[in-house]
Motif scaffolding. Structure first.
Motif, PDB file in Angstrom:
ATOM      1  N   SER A  38       0.802  -1.225   0.000  1.00 51.31           N
ATOM      2  CA  SER A  38       0.000   0.000   0.000  1.00 51.31           C
ATOM      3  C   SER A  38       0.835   1.275   0.000  1.00 51.31           C
ATOM      4  O   SER A  38       0.356   2.334  -0.422  1.00 51.31           O
ATOM      5  N   ILE A  39       2.059   1.189   0.463  1.00 54.96           N
ATOM      6  CA  ILE A  39       2.899   2.398   0.523  1.00 54.96           C
ATOM      7  C   ILE A  39       3.986   2.403  -0.549  1.00 54.96           C
ATOM      8  O   ILE A  39       4.814   3.310  -0.584  1.00 54.96           O
ATOM      9  N   ARG A  40       3.972   1.411  -1.405  1.00 58.84           N
ATOM     10  CA  ARG A  40       4.992   1.357  -2.455  1.00 58.84           C
ATOM     11  C   ARG A  40       4.631   2.287  -3.613  1.00 58.84           C
ATOM     12  O   ARG A  40       3.446   2.476  -3.916  1.00 58.84           O
ATOM     13  N   PRO A  41       5.624   2.851  -4.287  1.00 61.55           N
ATOM     14  CA  PRO A  41       5.353   3.784  -5.399  1.00 61.55           C
ATOM     15  C   PRO A  41       4.867   3.059  -6.646  1.00 61.55           C
ATOM     16  O   PRO A  41       4.937   1.825  -6.751  1.00 61.55           O
ATOM     17  N   ASP A  42       4.368   3.837  -7.602  1.00 61.00           N
ATOM     18  CA  ASP A  42       3.910   3.272  -8.868  1.00 61.00           C
ATOM     19  C   ASP A  42       5.077   2.667  -9.644  1.00 61.00           C
ATOM     20  O   ASP A  42       6.217   3.121  -9.557  1.00 61.00           O
ATOM     21  N   ILE A  43       4.776   1.630 -10.421  1.00 60.84           N
ATOM     22  CA  ILE A  43       5.785   0.942 -11.224  1.00 60.84           C
ATOM     23  C   ILE A  43       5.843   1.576 -12.608  1.00 60.84           C
ATOM     24  O   ILE A  43       4.810   1.752 -13.269  1.00 60.84           O
ATOM     25  N   HIS A  44       7.036   1.910 -13.054  1.00 60.71           N
ATOM     26  CA  HIS A  44       7.235   2.513 -14.376  1.00 60.71           C
ATOM     27  C   HIS A  44       7.664   1.414 -15.349  1.00 60.71           C
ATOM     28  O   HIS A  44       8.851   1.176 -15.558  1.00 60.71           O
ATOM     29  N   SER A  45       6.712   0.758 -15.951  1.00 58.60           N
ATOM     30  CA  SER A  45       7.012  -0.422 -16.773  1.00 58.60           C
ATOM     31  C   SER A  45       7.515  -0.068 -18.166  1.00 58.60           C
ATOM     32  O   SER A  45       8.079  -0.925 -18.851  1.00 58.60           O
ATOM     33  N   LYS A  46       7.336   1.173 -18.604  1.00 59.05           N
ATOM     34  CA  LYS A  46       7.702   1.551 -19.974  1.00 59.05           C
ATOM     35  C   LYS A  46       8.998   2.372 -20.043  1.00 59.05           C
ATOM     36  O   LYS A  46       9.618   2.445 -21.103  1.00 59.05           O
ATOM     37  N   PHE A  47       9.368   3.011 -18.949  1.00 58.21           N
ATOM     38  CA  PHE A  47      10.441   4.011 -18.998  1.00 58.21           C
ATOM     39  C   PHE A  47      11.758   3.426 -19.485  1.00 58.21           C
ATOM     40  O   PHE A  47      12.418   3.987 -20.375  1.00 58.21           O
ATOM     41  N   ALA A  48      12.194   2.320 -18.904  1.00 61.33           N
ATOM     42  CA  ALA A  48      13.492   1.744 -19.268  1.00 61.33           C
ATOM     43  C   ALA A  48      13.527   1.326 -20.728  1.00 61.33           C
ATOM     44  O   ALA A  48      14.547   1.481 -21.407  1.00 61.33           O
ATOM     45  N   PHE A  49      12.391   0.809 -21.228  1.00 57.96           N
ATOM     46  CA  PHE A  49      12.331   0.386 -22.630  1.00 57.96           C
ATOM     47  C   PHE A  49      12.560   1.560 -23.563  1.00 57.96           C
ATOM     48  O   PHE A  49      13.414   1.519 -24.457  1.00 57.96           O
ATOM     49  N   PHE A  50      11.804   2.642 -23.363  1.00 56.08           N
ATOM     50  CA  PHE A  50      11.937   3.799 -24.257  1.00 56.08           C
ATOM     51  C   PHE A  50      13.271   4.513 -24.055  1.00 56.08           C
ATOM     52  O   PHE A  50      13.865   5.016 -25.019  1.00 56.08           O
ATOM     53  N   ALA A  51      13.757   4.564 -22.826  1.00 55.94           N
ATOM     54  CA  ALA A  51      15.072   5.169 -22.591  1.00 55.94           C
ATOM     55  C   ALA A  51      16.156   4.401 -23.325  1.00 55.94           C
ATOM     56  O   ALA A  51      17.092   4.991 -23.881  1.00 55.94           O
ATOM     57  N   ASP A  52      16.050   3.089 -23.341  1.00 54.49           N
ATOM     58  CA  ASP A  52      17.033   2.259 -24.037  1.00 54.49           C
ATOM     59  C   ASP A  52      17.004   2.528 -25.536  1.00 54.49           C
ATOM     60  O   ASP A  52      18.059   2.671 -26.166  1.00 54.49           O
ATOM     61  N   GLN A  53      15.814   2.599 -26.112  1.00 54.16           N
ATOM     62  CA  GLN A  53      15.706   2.778 -27.559  1.00 54.16           C
ATOM     63  C   GLN A  53      16.169   4.159 -28.006  1.00 54.16           C
ATOM     64  O   GLN A  53      16.852   4.292 -29.026  1.00 54.16           O
ATOM     65  N   PHE A  54      15.817   5.177 -27.236  1.00 56.30           N
ATOM     66  CA  PHE A  54      16.099   6.549 -27.689  1.00 56.30           C
ATOM     67  C   PHE A  54      17.445   7.088 -27.215  1.00 56.30           C
ATOM     68  O   PHE A  54      17.908   8.114 -27.731  1.00 56.30           O
ATOM     69  N   LEU A  55      18.088   6.413 -26.287  1.00 53.54           N
ATOM     70  CA  LEU A  55      19.432   6.831 -25.876  1.00 53.54           C
ATOM     71  C   LEU A  55      20.526   6.005 -26.536  1.00 53.54           C
ATOM     72  O   LEU A  55      21.664   6.462 -26.658  1.00 53.54           O
ATOM     73  N   PHE A  56      20.189   4.795 -26.962  1.00 56.64           N
ATOM     74  CA  PHE A  56      21.208   3.903 -27.527  1.00 56.64           C
ATOM     75  C   PHE A  56      20.893   3.442 -28.948  1.00 56.64           C
ATOM     76  O   PHE A  56      21.755   2.854 -29.594  1.00 56.64           O
ATOM     77  N   GLY A  57      19.684   3.654 -29.426  1.00 62.43           N
ATOM     78  CA  GLY A  57      19.337   3.288 -30.795  1.00 62.43           C
ATOM     79  C   GLY A  57      18.611   1.963 -30.864  1.00 62.43           C
ATOM     80  O   GLY A  57      18.947   1.010 -30.163  1.00 62.43           O
ATOM     81  N   ASP A  58      17.626   1.893 -31.754  1.00 60.96           N
ATOM     82  CA  ASP A  58      16.787   0.692 -31.888  1.00 60.96           C
ATOM     83  C   ASP A  58      17.384  -0.242 -32.937  1.00 60.96           C
ATOM     84  O   ASP A  58      16.848  -0.394 -34.043  1.00 60.96           O
TER      85      ASP A  58
END
Length: 522
Positions: free
Chosen positions: A54-74
């Motif tokens: 109940s006190i845990r923060p929201d999970i960011h399930s997409k952030f790492a995926f898009f950061a990987d593609q747009f910082l390192f190339g798809d």
């Protein structure tokens, strides 16, 4: 019988060198103290599941995926699979943004910092290696200015660029397709990701303990603990999904983005199939932090090993050779002096003066920058072994200057007929630890991506955590507390009452031909 006697003597020397005026009670206590931050990290990780959902923060399930593609190339065209509606545009922009990230943050920013330090502030020493002229003096007659030497440029300025390049090369060989998966690759990746992940820090610690000044191992333990504690708190406060989650459920999945989701062994499932076990599958199912992708602590731990192996491995320069033609030459024959602020207390100075002239040996250390570090506008403690031009010009004419020449206590005589053997020439430049360090981190990054456990982004952030932890420990502990103190002991400026002037290896092989081999100043 002689073999048994030699073995018994060796074991006795190991025992005495390990204790080194301690006892069997204080030695384990010292070990626990040195690695206390690591144990704290393990405890936090193990008990993370006890935190109420109940006190845990929201999970960011997409952030790492898009950061990987747009910082390192798809390069795998994953955007085409996960976002088919705008595939062509997204793939194009992934290479635009990754190129901008490369040029601006991995090339331009480090170069600007390097230029500011050495050309604007005109710093004449290595901020990360205060005693570079002592530990890393080249064998040739001339040496390049400090800011143009490879090790000064590589750590830390070129490391981000190195990481980007190697990660993308590894990424190309870690493509997620059945055609790329083989039993040999699976077992190699398992060996690196699981076995080396556990043993590499231990082997690094052993190397530091045997070959480096006392206290270096403690710095390594604290650096590991600091980065891992920061990493596990990041996992808890900013949870993100691993690539296996995206590949298993898709980028738009919401059903499984919750704290009841079990972990998944991903590529290690294939290893369980090869080995006929379920150890990896069961182990990851019970993981207390499933969404702990960023930073990758596998990458951070491995890279911390690399930093210590590269920065602390020194070349063997025959400094204490009996044959003068094998010692280092120097075009500038001035001697190094201790700065006034580094003078020790009266007791230590008195003890140093009791060392006879026959027990001291002066060896030139290569060209010394004409700068007094105390005059630099830097918040760091003085590296203490550089001198100003005026001091150097007057050192040979004024014998009553009160400054003590930098002389090393002559702990042993080097047998050059023995140390010039071909086996020592192979490792004479300290390249062996560096080679294995680079090979290990390259293999570890590939294995992590091949097994589908981390994105390049996760691994890169792990590198940033390792570098930050290394710089903090190096700046505040290793350089001013450990190495500075040890060099004071080696020049006889402090009384060596605790037998700390020798490394563990030197203590074990004290009085033998091999003592030279374990001396970082040799």
């Amino acid at each position: 019988m002689s073999i048994v006697l030699s073995l018994a003597t060796f074991v006795k020397n190991m025992y005495n060198a390990g204790l080194n005026q301690r006892n069997l009670i204080s030695m384990p206590f010292n070990f626990m103290l040195n690695f206390a931050p690591v144990f704290i990290w393990l405890s936090i990780f193990k008990h993370a599941g006890m935190i109420p959902i109940s006190i845990r923060p929201d999970i960011h399930s997409k952030f790492a995926f898009f950061a990987d593609q747009f910082l390192f190339g798809d390069y795998w065209r994953e955007l085409s699979v996960q976002c088919p509606d705008n595939a062509s545009k997204l793939v194009f922009w992934s290479f635009v943004t990754s190129s901008a990230f490369l040029l601006a943050f991995l090339v331009g920013l480090p170069f600007a910092i390097w230029y500011y330090i050495y050309y604007v502030k005109r710093v004449k020493y290595n901020p990360l290696e205060w005693f570079a002229n002592i530990f890393h003096s080249p064998r040739n007659d001339k040496q390049r200015p400090i800011h143009k030497r490879f090790r000064t440029i590589f750590i830390p300025f070129a490391l981000p660029l190195f990481t980007f390049v190697i990660l993308n090369i590894d990424h190309l060989f870690a493509y997620q397709s059945d055609a790329n998966f083989t039993k040999t690759k699976d077992l190699l990746a398992w060996f690196s990701y699981v076995i080396l992940h556990i043993t590499a820090p231990i082997l690094t610690a052993v190397y530091l303990y045997i070959f480096q000044p006392p206290g270096t191992l403690k710095c390594f333990g604290f650096a590991l603990g600091l980065q891992n504690i920061a990493g596990v708190f990041t996992h808890l406060l900013v949870p993100m999904a691993s690539p296996w989650f995206t590949h298993l459920y898709g980028i738009n999945d919401t059903e499984h983005v919750n704290y009841t989701q079990e972990g998944f062994a991903a590529g290690l499932v294939r290893v369980d199939s090869h080995l006929g076990t379920h150890l990896n599958t069961k182990g990851f199912h019970m993981s207390p932090i499933v969404f702990g992708a960023v930073p990758s602590l596998h990458s951070a731990i491995a890279f911390q090993c690399v930093l210590f192996l590269i920065s602390r491995s020194t070349s063997l320069k025959h400094r204490f050779s009996n044959r003068r033609n094998l010692t280092m030459h120097n075009d500038d024959f001035s001697t190094l002096k201790l700065n006034e602020d580094d003078s020790e207390d009266d007791t230590d100075n008195h003890a140093a003066l009791m060392v006879g002239p026959n027990d001291l040996e002066m060896e030139p250390l290569g060209n010394v920058e004409s700068v007094d570090i105390l005059d630099e506008r830097s918040p760091s403690p003085s590296p203490s072994f550089s001198v100003s031009s005026n001091e150097r010009n007057t050192s040979n004419t004024n014998s009553n200057s009160g400054k003590k020449p930098l002389q090393f206590v002559h702990l042993y005589n080097e047998d050059t007929e023995f140390t010039n053997k071909w086996i020592f020439k192979i490792i004479n430049e300290g390249l062996v630890p560096k080679f294995w360090a680079i090979l290990y981190i390259t293999l570890q990054w590939w294995a992590t991506m091949y097994l589908d456990h981390h994105y390049r982004f996760d691994l890169f952030v792990g590198v940033l955590y390792a570098m930050t932890s290394f710089i903090i420990i190096n700046w505040f502990v290793l350089q001013p507390k450990v190495l500075k103190h040890w060099i004071h002991l080696r020049i006889g400026d402090k009384a060596d009452t605790r037998n700390e002037a020798r490394t563990f290896g030197m203590r074990v092989f004290c009085g033998t031909k091999m003592e030279w081999f374990f001396d970082p100043l040799a």
